[in-house]
Design an enzyme around this catalytic site. Sequence first.
Site, mmCIF file in Angstrom:
data_model
loop_
_atom_site.group_PDB
_atom_site.id
_atom_site.type_symbol
_atom_site.label_atom_id
_atom_site.label_comp_id
_atom_site.label_asym_id
_atom_site.label_seq_id
_atom_site.Cartn_x
_atom_site.Cartn_y
_atom_site.Cartn_z
ATOM 1 N N HIS A 20 45.838 14.354 -1.021
ATOM 2 C CA HIS A 20 44.412 14.540 -1.317
ATOM 3 C C HIS A 20 43.806 15.538 -0.326
ATOM 4 C CE1 HIS A 20 40.223 13.642 -2.092
ATOM 5 N NE2 HIS A 20 40.569 12.827 -3.066
ATOM 6 N N TYR A 61 33.413 14.935 -20.559
ATOM 7 C CA TYR A 61 34.463 15.661 -19.849
ATOM 8 C C TYR A 61 35.210 16.633 -20.764
ATOM 9 C CZ TYR A 61 34.105 13.100 -15.415
ATOM 10 O OH TYR A 61 33.677 12.592 -14.207
ATOM 11 N N PHE A 107 43.069 13.695 -19.671
ATOM 12 C CA PHE A 107 42.073 12.882 -20.381
ATOM 13 C C PHE A 107 40.751 13.627 -20.404
ATOM 14 C CE2 PHE A 107 44.130 8.763 -21.029
ATOM 15 C CZ PHE A 107 45.327 9.020 -20.377
ATOM 16 N N ALA A 108 40.165 13.691 -21.594
ATOM 17 C CA ALA A 108 38.865 14.354 -21.737
ATOM 18 C C ALA A 108 37.992 13.448 -22.599
ATOM 19 C CB ALA A 108 39.042 15.727 -22.368
ATOM 20 N N VAL A 109 37.448 12.417 -21.977
ATOM 21 C CA VAL A 109 36.667 11.418 -22.693
ATOM 22 C C VAL A 109 35.184 11.674 -22.439
ATOM 23 C CG1 VAL A 109 36.258 8.931 -22.972
ATOM 24 C CG2 VAL A 109 38.558 9.766 -22.471
ATOM 25 N N GLY A 110 34.394 11.564 -23.512
ATOM 26 C CA GLY A 110 32.948 11.797 -23.398
ATOM 27 C C GLY A 110 32.673 13.238 -23.026
ATOM 28 N N GLY A 130 40.868 15.846 0.715
ATOM 29 C CA GLY A 130 39.721 15.375 1.495
ATOM 30 C C GLY A 130 40.085 14.670 2.786
ATOM 31 N N TYR A 131 41.331 14.251 2.949
ATOM 32 C CA TYR A 131 41.654 13.371 4.087
ATOM 33 C C TYR A 131 42.893 13.780 4.858
ATOM 34 C CZ TYR A 131 38.591 10.554 1.175
ATOM 35 O OH TYR A 131 37.547 10.125 0.422
ATOM 36 N N GLU A 176 43.618 5.233 -8.386
ATOM 37 C CA GLU A 176 44.030 5.988 -7.197
ATOM 38 C C GLU A 176 44.434 5.024 -6.073
ATOM 39 O OE1 GLU A 176 42.346 9.980 -5.771
ATOM 40 O OE2 GLU A 176 41.265 8.511 -4.536
HETATM 41 N N1 UDP Z 1 37.456 11.010 -17.230
HETATM 42 C C1 UDP Z 1 37.002 11.305 -18.514
HETATM 43 N N2 UDP Z 1 35.723 10.941 -18.862
HETATM 44 C C2 UDP Z 1 34.884 10.304 -18.002
HETATM 45 C C3 UDP Z 1 35.343 10.012 -16.698
HETATM 46 C C4 UDP Z 1 36.629 10.404 -16.339
HETATM 47 O O1 UDP Z 1 37.725 11.894 -19.320
HETATM 48 O O2 UDP Z 1 33.738 9.998 -18.388
HETATM 49 C C5 UDP Z 1 38.827 11.401 -16.865
HETATM 50 C C6 UDP Z 1 38.943 12.907 -16.633
HETATM 51 O O3 UDP Z 1 40.254 13.337 -16.965
HETATM 52 C C7 UDP Z 1 38.716 13.003 -15.153
HETATM 53 C C8 UDP Z 1 39.446 11.770 -14.646
HETATM 54 O O4 UDP Z 1 39.202 10.785 -15.651
HETATM 55 O O5 UDP Z 1 39.217 14.224 -14.651
HETATM 56 C C9 UDP Z 1 39.009 11.261 -13.271
HETATM 57 O O6 UDP Z 1 37.607 11.199 -13.139
HETATM 58 P P1 UDP Z 1 36.787 12.217 -12.222
HETATM 59 O O7 UDP Z 1 37.382 13.563 -12.366
HETATM 60 O O8 UDP Z 1 35.341 12.083 -12.562
HETATM 61 O O9 UDP Z 1 37.079 11.646 -10.778
HETATM 62 P P2 UDP Z 1 36.966 12.501 -9.430
HETATM 63 O O10 UDP Z 1 37.958 13.616 -9.506
HETATM 64 O O11 UDP Z 1 35.556 13.012 -9.352
HETATM 65 O O12 UDP Z 1 37.307 11.508 -8.365
#
Ligand code: UDP
Length: 348
Positions: A227, A120, A115-118, A229-230, A297
């Site tokens: 993950h 991203y 997903f590549a919204v906005g 981180g944990y 998640e």
């Molecule tokens: N995403 C997107 N536009 C946004 C926010 C999220 O396309 O404005 C999608 C994108 O694929 C992103 C995923 O949702 O990789 C998860 O969000 P993000 O990577 O910000 O979460 P994080 O990895 O920081 O927890």
Amino acid sequence: MSVINRKSVGVVLLSALLLGVLYCYMYQPNRVFGDVGVRRENGRPGDDDIAASNDLHLVAPAHLQYKQPSIIHGRGDVVTVTPWLSPVVWEGTFNAVLLDSIYRPKNISIAATVFAVGKYIKFLKDFLETAEQHFFVGFKVHVYVFTDRPDEVPRVRMAAGRQLTVRPVPSSQRWQEISARRMELIQLLIEEQPRRANSYIFCLDVDSKFHGRWGTESLGGLVAVIHPGYYRDDRSRFPYERRPASRAHLAAGEGDFYYCGGAFGGLLQEVHQLAKTCRANFEDDAKEGIEAAWQEESHLNRYMWINKPSKVLSPEYLWQDFKSRNPEIQIIRFSGVIKNYAEIRPNV
Ligand code: UDP
Ligand code: MN
């Protein structure tokens, strides 16, 4: 014999005949139950009468030579199997040439959703270019890009057998919503796919790059990634949803690992079940005014607690660029890039 008697004898004979036919049908030895049974790839004609699970039946080419596997020496610094006996994939636990040789004749296909919204969209170029170098190289790969900016999708040269499809989605003012809607769109995408036993799908975060091989060693029915981180923490510190009001909640003493929302996958039918369940639970929570701590998640972690993954990928499969590498991480295959949340997210 009276007419009545003759009639009842007829009825009895007919019933016996029907029961016999039914019995033979149910107990025929080569009956395949369900639609995921796949016949042997390498059997002789006539030798394919017992259905084999595609995932379990691993046929290696004759005469392939490779390093002798050891049963007593291996990775001593990490755990390579879960308590329910699924493999945990770390560097040094698999032979890539052997695995590729096993999977090549199976004619597998790999879908990847991103997903590549906005804003991203800016991560997409690196994601796609590095996927060409490292993600299932030499296999059939179909990348589905979900975006509200189809015109800004970069043109990346893809090797033969690999393709990209752009799927327009609406923009959103809340990143939580973008993140959460992924399950719904993954569910719908899978429902459109032809039903094939050899199709896998991986759902990946776009804000990441490939740095090393991600291939056939990652295949399984239901695949989860630990993950980064944990993974050294006690489960009480995992950021699961803890409120019992949410359908994603996990109580103290529950949960195996903390899995990433940014990478998961498996066979189409398994990921369909996951996406459908997480979406329904997310929406039912929303109707009651509750949003889980880490959106999908959290729901994914709840799902994987009940439905144990058949393959677990180590944090090599989703590291984070800002973290220094721990000694057990011998290779970083896929990693989240450092990003400025305030700059790229529509809300904070
Ligand atoms: N995403 C997107 N536009 C946004 C926010 C999220 O396309 O404005 C999608 C994108 O694929 C992103 C995923 O949702 O990789 C998860 O969000 P993000 O990577 O910000 O979460 P994080 O990895 O920081 O927890
Ligand atoms: Mn991310």
